[in-house]
Write a protein that holds these residues in place. Sequence first.
Motif: not given
Length: 118
Positions: A40-50
């Motif tokens: 979940l943390l990796i997904g949120l960070i990836g979404l933020t960068f995107a």
Amino acid sequence: MLAVSSGVVVIALAYALFALVRPYVGPAGGAAIVAGAAALLIGLIGLTFALLGRRPRRKASEPESVTERIVDFVKSKPITAVGGAIAAGILAIRNPGYLGSAIRAFMENREPPRGRRR
């Protein structure tokens, strides 16, 4: 040093989460919850960068000079540019009429080819 410190913090937080949920769901469930939290943390960070990433702005549609186009082409495809220069030199020596055709072919504004349609 900061990277190592942040790694230690992440591992400590993962262990703390595991220790918190282990009595309720057991060791396997605790490991699954830690893995889910990490995903979940990796997904949120990836979404933020995107969302923060922006497409590069294109320059205004000003006509580029011939020199700028040649320099851009040489920077983007140096091996092709050297090969083309050698070929144009050989053609210019053997038949000067081909030199004009080579220059016209280089200066045409063509789009790069797209993938094949199936």
